[in-house]
Design a protein around this motif. Structure first.
Motif, PDB file in Angstrom:
ATOM      1  N   PRO A 157       5.534  -3.416   4.749  1.00  0.00           N
ATOM      2  CA  PRO A 157       4.828  -3.591   6.027  1.00  0.00           C
ATOM      3  C   PRO A 157       3.385  -4.081   5.834  1.00  0.00           C
ATOM      4  O   PRO A 157       2.675  -3.613   4.953  1.00  0.00           O
ATOM      5  N   LEU A 158       3.003  -5.054   6.682  1.00  0.00           N
ATOM      6  CA  LEU A 158       1.626  -5.535   6.764  1.00  0.00           C
ATOM      7  C   LEU A 158       1.208  -5.326   8.215  1.00  0.00           C
ATOM      8  O   LEU A 158       2.053  -5.089   9.081  1.00  0.00           O
ATOM      9  N   PRO A 159      -0.085  -5.442   8.512  1.00  0.00           N
ATOM     10  CA  PRO A 159      -0.499  -5.226   9.913  1.00  0.00           C
ATOM     11  C   PRO A 159       0.210  -6.179  10.886  1.00  0.00           C
ATOM     12  O   PRO A 159       0.502  -5.810  12.021  1.00  0.00           O
ATOM     13  N   ASP A 160       0.500  -7.412  10.467  1.00  0.00           N
ATOM     14  CA  ASP A 160       1.087  -8.374  11.406  1.00  0.00           C
ATOM     15  C   ASP A 160       2.464  -8.869  10.951  1.00  0.00           C
ATOM     16  O   ASP A 160       2.872  -9.960  11.306  1.00  0.00           O
ATOM     17  N   PHE A 188      -1.932  -9.796   0.364  1.00  0.00           N
ATOM     18  CA  PHE A 188      -1.858  -9.008  -0.870  1.00  0.00           C
ATOM     19  C   PHE A 188      -2.792  -7.814  -0.806  1.00  0.00           C
ATOM     20  O   PHE A 188      -2.471  -6.727  -1.275  1.00  0.00           O
ATOM     21  N   LYS A 189      -3.969  -8.045  -0.199  1.00  0.00           N
ATOM     22  CA  LYS A 189      -4.926  -6.927  -0.078  1.00  0.00           C
ATOM     23  C   LYS A 189      -4.336  -5.826   0.790  1.00  0.00           C
ATOM     24  O   LYS A 189      -4.427  -4.645   0.461  1.00  0.00           O
ATOM     25  N   ALA A 190      -3.714  -6.242   1.900  1.00  0.00           N
ATOM     26  CA  ALA A 190      -3.105  -5.246   2.794  1.00  0.00           C
ATOM     27  C   ALA A 190      -1.980  -4.515   2.087  1.00  0.00           C
ATOM     28  O   ALA A 190      -1.813  -3.292   2.230  1.00  0.00           O
ATOM     29  N   PHE A 191      -1.220  -5.272   1.291  1.00  0.00           N
ATOM     30  CA  PHE A 191      -0.129  -4.695   0.512  1.00  0.00           C
ATOM     31  C   PHE A 191      -0.671  -3.652  -0.467  1.00  0.00           C
ATOM     32  O   PHE A 191      -0.167  -2.526  -0.561  1.00  0.00           O
ATOM     33  N   GLU A 192      -1.774  -4.016  -1.150  1.00  0.00           N
ATOM     34  CA  GLU A 192      -2.391  -3.085  -2.100  1.00  0.00           C
ATOM     35  C   GLU A 192      -2.879  -1.824  -1.400  1.00  0.00           C
ATOM     36  O   GLU A 192      -2.734  -0.721  -1.920  1.00  0.00           O
ATOM     37  N   ARG A 193      -3.476  -2.019  -0.221  1.00  0.00           N
ATOM     38  CA  ARG A 193      -3.964  -0.863   0.544  1.00  0.00           C
ATOM     39  C   ARG A 193      -2.814   0.085   0.864  1.00  0.00           C
ATOM     40  O   ARG A 193      -2.926   1.292   0.730  1.00  0.00           O
ATOM     41  N   TYR A 194      -1.691  -0.528   1.289  1.00  0.00           N
ATOM     42  CA  TYR A 194      -0.513   0.272   1.639  1.00  0.00           C
ATOM     43  C   TYR A 194      -0.036   1.057   0.418  1.00  0.00           C
ATOM     44  O   TYR A 194       0.273   2.245   0.489  1.00  0.00           O
ATOM     45  N   GLN A 195       0.003   0.370  -0.738  1.00  0.00           N
ATOM     46  CA  GLN A 195       0.458   1.036  -1.959  1.00  0.00           C
ATOM     47  C   GLN A 195      -0.483   2.187  -2.330  1.00  0.00           C
ATOM     48  O   GLN A 195      -0.042   3.241  -2.779  1.00  0.00           O
TER      49      GLN A 195
END
Lengths: 341, 287
Positions: A157-160, A188-195
């Motif tokens: 999941p990403l914000p959009d 990728f940054k959002a993905f990293e944040r999620y991880q």
């Protein structure tokens, strides 16, 4: 592996494109607290924010009842039933369930490959879906918190929308068909944040490899009597486990006395008959023996690998009617062995 | 119908039935299709493997082979009447069909024993799998040194293959083959009295250069391990067979698992023959 992006509004196109890979099964809320993989007809029918389903995806490849042979005693024929399963898309499998299927593969597809499992397994198209852990999740302990194989595509999941990891050849074709764009640096940054958020969510700080040593130290200990006091030996942990695979074979004759079927049914190592042999000797007569066996089996390396059978999904704990906590018990054992030295 | 299903049983016919003891019968069986028989013989190279005997509509049981791999064209199973399926098998006659799949298991590593003396210790039904090893050793007599077989049971009529073993003892007299038969619960003429380990001193084997092969109830194993090691037998050459509940025979169904978290064994696939060193490694085998 390709890292692509699927926009939120394109979700129905993905769903439509998946139809040609088979009937789509996804996580659906079936009661106030439980989810299960059910047949779905629209993307929005699925509840992708689930933590765990009550039954693991093993039921699709290794059904609770499988007729192995159809028998005609008059003609002296023992034949294998026709295949009853078509292609299936499993949508929204978490890392643990993907790893669970891999563990079953290692057992059933290892030499000699199981005929029934293999012919079902080839029909699966697997769409992974990332998740946040709850208090029973422990895939960090079993080294299964991030799958790098065993799926066709994986959605994060990403914000959009979603970051899509595309692994298999069928997955590549699917991605091309929908026309997914490449993921950007922001994605990728959002993905990293999620991880990072995921990593923060894990509650249990143990390691399956270390636990092997801990269980070894408790091979002959009395602690199992104490741990199994609450256990009802109902076998619920086995049916909900994505890697439990014991089966019992039974013959069911028809009323005409001529035809019969031989089928295999899920068995449970918690049942008294599991290690009972003809003549009446039981190799694991007490609940404590059987509980010890299950804990050892789950942490032991899967056939041909060094990875534990347990994939840390937490189902055995979440659905235990007696409220026995697998991880709490293992932690207790770790502490006992710390005091021992 | 040819297929790649390892669980597919093959049709076989009972050629001959022998009543061995009041509760045990020996069935001589061969496959109906010569191709199945050939395949079986190709896979049955080490003695004391086992097969799954399937009675369609009734059930399936794992049974040790009691005929050696050197006997071709048929195989033999000694079956004790103890449960539902074995009772049905006991009622079968010559000419009846059974369904067989296998052989499964590892069998005894006989090739590693060349040039050594052999000491067989058997209690009760344990003689059935040991018969295949014993007959194999006799058929390859030049590969092995002296051989002693100690067969024990509760009473004389429970002794498996009593007549056959006596006949073998007479035939091989002066050829370094010794057979001692003993019973524990009665005193009768023609057989010794007491458990099998009492007769180890009478064996004509050299402890330093021999193999101990045993089969019987797991209860007897520990005392025999202790006894033979104290007598100077090489611990690297002690073998025993073990029993567990088995459903599939190929390490999938999970019933026969033994071991702990660092590695699990499946008795059907990794056994049923284990060495003393493996027993030390997996004490769960002795439970």
């Amino acid at each position: 592996m390709r890292y692509l992006k699927l926009r939120y509004e394109d979700r129905d196109r993905l769903f439509e494109a998946l139809r040609k890979y088979g009937e789509i099964y996804g996580p659906v809320k079936i009661s106030k607290k439980t989810y299960d993989f059910r047949k779905v007809s629209r993307f929005d029918d699925m509840d992708l924010n689930y933590v765990r389903t009550i039954s693991p995806p093993k039921k699709f490849v290794y059904p609770p009842h499988e007729v192995m042979f159809e028998i005609d005693r008059e003609k002296g024929k023992v034949s294998i039933p026709e295949e009853d399963m078509g292609p299936i898309v499993l949508f929204g499998l978490h890392h643990c369930d993907i790893e669970g299927l891999k563990r079953l593969d290692s057992v059933f597809m290892g030499y000699p490959a199981d005929f029934y499992y293999s012919r079902r397994r080839k029909h699966l198209f697997i769409v992974g879906y990332d998740c946040k852990p709850d208090e029973f999740c422990a895939c960090n302990v079993t080294h299964t918190s991030f799958s790098t194989d065993g799926f066709d595509i994986f959605l994060h999941p990403l914000p959009d929308g979603w970051l899509v990891r595309v692994l298999s050849e069928r997955g590549q074709a699917l991605a091309d068909e929908i026309g997914m764009e490449d993921a950007s640096t922001d994605d990728f940054k959002a993905f990293e944040r999620y991880q990072e958020e995921r990593r923060q969510g894990f509650k249990w700080d143990m390691d399956a490899y270390v636990l092997r040593g801990v269980l070894e130290m408790h091979r002959h200990s009395d602690v199992w009597e104490e741990l199994s006091e609450e256990c009802l030996a109902c076998g619920n942990c086995n049916t909900t486990c994505p890697t439990c695979r014991c089966y019992e074979v039974r013959d069911i004759p028809s009323i005409d006395g001529v035809h019969a079927i031989q089928e295999r049914v899920w068995d449970s190592c918690q049942f008294e008959h599991h290690a009972l042999v003809a003549g009446g000797h039981n190799f694991r007569p007490t609940v404590a023996d059987r509980m010890k066996n299950r804990y050892n089996c789950k942490i032991s390396p899967a056939y041909g690998t060094n990875l534990s059978y347990c994939v840390g999904c937490g189902r055995c704990t979440a659905f235990c009617p007696a409220g026995i906590n697998f991880w709490e018990n293992l932690q207790k054992l770790s502490e006992v062995s710390k005091h021992a030295k | 119908m040819p297929n790649n299903n390892p669980l597919q049983p093959k049709k076989a016919v009972i050629k001959k039935v022998f009543k061995v003891t009041p509760t045990e019968k020996m069935f001589v069986i061969s496959f109906v299709d010569p191709k199945d028989q050939e395949e079986f013989e190709r896979n049955y190279t080490r003695p004391a493997r086992f097969v799954q005997v399937n009675l369609p509509g009734i059930g399936e049981v794992p049974i040790s082979l009691c005929s050696p791999p050197t006997q071709k064209g048929f195989f033999a199973l000694t079956i004790r009447r103890v449960g539902r399926v074995t009772t049905v098998i006991h009622n079968l006659n010559e000419g009846d069909y059974v369904w067989i799949r296998g052989p499964y298991g590892n069998g005894f590593p006989i090739d590693e024993w060349k040039g050594r003396d052999l000491l067989f210790l058997s209690a009760g039904l344990g003689m059935a799998p040991l018969r295949s090893v014993f007959l194999y050793a006799l058929d390859n007599r030049w590969d092995y040194g002296n051989i002693t077989l100690i067969n024990s049971a509760r009473t004389k009529r429970d002794l498996l293959y009593y007549e056959e073993l006596e006949a073998i003892a007479r035939t091989y007299k002066g050829d370094g083959v010794k057979v001692i038969q003993t019973v524990t619960r009665e005193e009768v003429e023609g057989v010794c009295k007491g458990r099998c380990h009492l007769y180890i001193p009478q064996a004509n084997v050299d402890p330093k250069n021999s193999v101990v092969i045993m089969c019987g109830p797991p209860r007897m194993y520990q005392s025999i391990f202790d006894e033979v090691i104290a007598r100077g037998f090489d611990p690297d050459y002690i073998y025993a067979t073990f029993e567990r509940r088995m459903r599939c025979g190929i390490g999938k169904c999970g019933h026969c698992n033994v071991g702990s978290s660092d590695s699990m064994l499946y008795v059907c696939k990794d056994g049923p023959v284990f060495s003393y060193r493996q027993v030390q490694r997996y004490p769960e085998l002795m439970e």
